[in-house]
Design a protein around this motif. Structure first.
Motif: not given
Length: 865
Positions: A25-52
């Motif tokens: 999912x993090x790879x999808x956000x980075x390559x497709x939606x663009x960080x930090x993502x579009x939906x609430x779940x993507x944004x929450x996951x990006x800031x809570x897990x993907x952004x290392x």
């Protein structure tokens, strides 16, 4: 999808596939939606897990960055790689295609993430997700089946065997690093929720605090397990990683030596990291002891009360161990690549210290109040310790050895014995142990407590193999200072206790012995795409491996004042000492022989003086010959024997001085007693002497043998016994002098005059020296020098001077006008039996006439025949 259903679906995917679905999912956000993502779940996951972190920092000494060895190339494979494609704003067509691929590849995880809303249960958004990340890594991150891999020269030289194993170990290291990073980002979201709330009653507040502390403890517990995995992985990874980047091209023999030395570097690094892991594990056990309470001065604000064992102690772990700086020059002769080996160890320690170890600082409180350790500055405290062990510490600092070579078994055992002995000395807490024996003096040194702690825990000291656990050190130190009678609270065993307590004393309670010294350190940024950049110089990075000038001065003064003369090992004076000892023994035997040989000296005072001489001979043979030359018995027994015989000599002098007093008091000559009466009186004197001697020795031995902590009390008993005995001698001799002066005054009043003086100047000199010898004042002077500190050379000379006692006794008790003529005539009579001295002539004129008549009658008879 309903939020609760989305959460349940995502949890099920995580339980089945671990963090791989989140990575998708993090790879999808980075390559497709663009960080930090579009939906609430993507944004929450990006800031809570993907952004290392996109870069990892390694701090090394700046000169290590120069060719031919590059630290960056060696440690870069341990950094987790980022997304295969850089994050960029996607184009519309690409977005649609990649979105379809990702939705299929992520197994429904992307749909579940998008279904999350603000009403989703918080356990998915915060700690439950963090726990899943850590627990998944516990089972999936380690490289399976590689724990028993033996990295010998043959395996390392075989590329097709080494490369697959190394690749798997590096992949495991990257997975662990990724899990630690994600776990930290999740933990950052743990805040005290009651801080943002208002109107919480006491019950609700305590419930919130308990939940917060449980989450914090869980973070440290998981961190300890992840760090333990990292260290375990590194133990298998270090040797092949070093071989891969060393460019090693050597024959089998050289490679075998290289592997052996690299294994030793690995042990040194693991010793550093294992203590660190233990501290993190200990911290997780201390978190429940934290207390949160409302600040009474500022309503609505909260205070966090922490015990002494809190996360601040973790900052005492060295930021830069500096293996390369400390040991490279020592090991270049044995291993030309030592600088590269130690440089890699330093870099790996730095990578783990700064990137795999995240401290979670408490949030949501206005103040932090730590429990105080009630112990003053110990910079001026002193301790009496074993000189052999202090000499070992000083030698290790003055002549450090290369740690790559295995130490001889005897050296290892000696270090362990010294750690136990130094701990025993520290437990006794004696600033200076009183001694009555020169043997004991040579084995005791009064050392500054902070200096001893620094010498013990220095990089070149005797604690190199003991993990640096600051939590355990502080715990043991508090046990040592707060509970002197109870050692059950120690976490270290007797062999490691001195190392543990010394570290805490040095770092926390020795302000004047802080050994901070700035290092020229540069930072290297390792990026997840494989690139790196350098360098920012950080002159403020500190280490504890160098001593301050004050500390070095302490060591120099200690060596010059005491250790230089330890065990009489002064080459220039050694023949002189042996000569004086031999002369002392010879003349003591001569004096004892004279008193045994001459019948006139076998009276009561003569037998007492002979006992004194025999005791002195036995004392010299035990301390100077048996212990010093043969090494038997052990030191403790030798000191007891020497002190006991010193006391017995003083008691013989008591009996002799009493006989002098009795003879003058009762106007009785020593020869007035018949031989049988003299022997009976002597047996009675021996009985009295042995009773007093046995009581003192029995009490001292009982204290010293039943409990080694009573060494001070045992020595004080001996010292008190000797002092009382010598005091008694002085009283007796004083009474003798008083009676002489009183009698002389009485004779003057009676107008009795004589042309004969009391004695010539020679007689007065002889009597003065005899009085000093019989008083035992010389023994007190000798013991006084033994008690002195910082004048070891004078003490050594004093010890040699005491060896003159044998010739002095012979001269002043044998070579006088009363004894020497008897000895001379007796020897001449043995040489020529017909010589008749004045003392051997017949006693009366009648007897001489009778003998003459008998001679004449025999002559007349012969002539008649």
């Amino acid at each position: 999808m309903h939020p609760a259903g989305a959460a349940a679906s995502l949890l099920a995917l995580l339980a089945a596939n671990g963090t791989s679905v989140l990575d998708c999912v993090c790879d999808h956000i980075c390559r497709v939606a663009g960080p930090p993502g579009g939906s609430y779940g993507e944004v929450r996951l990006w800031w809570g897990y993907c952004r290392y972190p996109r870069s990892y920092d390694v701090y090394v000494q700046c000169d290590e960055l120069a060719p031919p060895f590059s630290v960056a190339a060696a440690v870069a494979p341990l950094v987790p790689s980022g997304s295969s494609t850089p994050c960029r704003p996607p184009e519309k067509e690409e977005e649609e295609e990649e979105e379809e691929e990702q939705e299929a590849g992520c197994g429904g995880a992307l749909e579940a993430v998008r279904g999350l809303t603000r009403t989703t249960p918080d356990q998915l958004q915060t700690w439950h997700l963090c726990s899943l990340i850590a627990h998944h890594c516990f089972h999936s991150c380690p490289a399976r089946g590689l724990n028993d891999t033996e990295w010998n020269a043959e395996v390392l030289a075989t590329d097709h065997v080494r490369h697959p194993i190394l690749s798997e170990l590096l992949a495991a290291a990257r997975r662990i690093t990724r899990a630690i990073t994600a776990r930290f980002l999740c933990a950052l979201r743990n805040t005290l929720s009651f801080v943002r709330s208002s109107g919480l009653n006491e019950t609700e507040l305590q419930a919130e605090v308990a939940a917060y502390l449980e989450r914090l403890s869980s973070y440290w517990r998981d961190s300890a397990q992840l760090l333990a995995l990292s260290v375990e992985n590194l133990s298998q990874l270090l040797v092949p990683l070093a071989f891969e980047h060393s460019g090693h091209r050597a024959n089998d023999q050289q490679l075998h030596v290289w592997v052996k030395h690299m294994e030793r570097v690995r042990e040194m690094l693991l010793t550093k990291l294992s203590g660190w892991v233990r501290d993190v594990r200990s911290l997780s056990e201390q978190i429940p002891n934290y207390k949160v309470e409302e600040d009474q001065k500022y309503p609505g604000k909260y205070i966090l009360r922490r015990p002494v064992l809190n996360e601040d102690l973790l900052t005492f772990h060295q930021e830069h161990p500096s293996f390369r700086r400390s040991f490279s020059a020592l090991c270049e002769e044995r291993q030309p690549e030592a600088s590269q080996m130690f440089g890699l160890a330093d870099a790996l320690h730095s990578l783990y210290r700064f990137n795999l170890f995240y401290e979670i600082f408490t949030s949501g409180v206005s103040r932090i109040v730590d429990e105080e350790w009630q112990l003053e500055d110990r910079s001026h405290a002193t301790l009496s310790v074993d000189t052999d062990c202090v000499q070992l510490l000083a030698n290790a600092l003055d002549h450090p050895s290369c740690p790559l070579e295995d130490l001889p078994a005897e050296t290892v055992q000696q270090r362990q014995r010294c750690r136990v002995q130094l701990w025993d000395d520290m437990v006794q807490r004696s600033p200076h142990i009183p001694v009555t024996s020169y043997l004991a003096y040579t084995q005791r040194a009064t050392v500054n407590l902070c200096l001893l702690a620094w010498m013990t825990t220095n990089s070149f000291g005797i604690c190199q193999d003991v993990p640096f656990s600051m939590m355990q050190s502080v715990h043991d130190a508090r046990c040592y200072f707060d509970s002197p009678e109870d050692r059950s609270c120690l976490e270290s065993d007797a062999t490691d206790a001195i190392c543990s307590v010394s570290r805490a004393i040095l770092l926390l309670k020795c302000d004047e012995f802080s050994s901070h010294k700035s290092l020229d350190v540069c930072s290297v940024h390792l990026y997840t795409n494989g690139s790196n950049s350098t360098t920012d110089e950080l002159p403020g990075l500190d280490g504890y491996e160098k001593a301050t000038e004050r500390t070095l001065n302490y060591i120099d003064s200690l060596s010059n004042a005491t250790l230089k003369y330890k065990d009489f090992k002064v080459d220039s004076l050694k023949p002189l000492e042996i000569s004086f000892t031999a002369v002392n023994i010879i003349f003591r035997f001569l004096t004892a022989g004279v008193y045994t040989y001459l019948p006139q000296l076998r009276n009561l005072p003569g037998m007492i003086f002979l006992s004194f001489q025999v005791t002195g001979i036995v004392q010299i043979l035990c301390s100077e010959v048996m212990y010093r030359m043969a090494g038997v018995p052990d030191l403790a027994t030798a000191v007891l024997v020497d002190s006991a015989l010193t006391l017995l000599s003083c008691i013989w002098l008591n009996s002799f001085c009493y006989q002098m007093y009795a003879c003058i008091r009762h106007l009785r000559l020593p020869n007035d007693l018949l031989p049988a009466e003299a022997r009976k009186a002597f047996r009675r004197q021996v009985l009295y002497a042995l009773i007093a001697w046995s009581v003192v020795c029995g009490a001292s031995i009982a204290l010293e043998k039943t409990n080694r902590y009573y060494l001070v009390h045992s020595r004080i008993i001996f010292l008190a016994g000797i002092s009382l005995s010598i005091g008694y001698n002085l009283v007796c001799l004083g009474l003798v002098g008083y009676m002489y002066l009183r009698n002389k005054k009485s004779m003057t009043r009676l107008k009795i005059y004589s042309n004969d003086k009391f004695g010539s100047k020679r007689h007065l000199f002889y009597m003065s020296v005899k009085t000093i010898i019989l008083s035992g004042v010389c023994i007190i002077i000798r013991i006084g020098f033994h008690q002195a500190e910082g004048i070891a050379q004078l003490v050594y000379y004093m010890h040699i001077a005491t060896m003159v006692q044998g010739p002095l006794l012979f001269v002043f008790f044998t070579c006088n006008e009363a004894t020497f003529p008897l000895l001379r005539n007796r020897l001449l009579a043995c040489w020529n039996p017909h010589i008749i001295s004045l003392q051997q002539e017949l006693c009366s004129t009648a007897e001489r006439n009778l003998a003459l008549r008998r001679n004449k009658q025999s002559v007349a008879a012969e002539s008649s025949l």
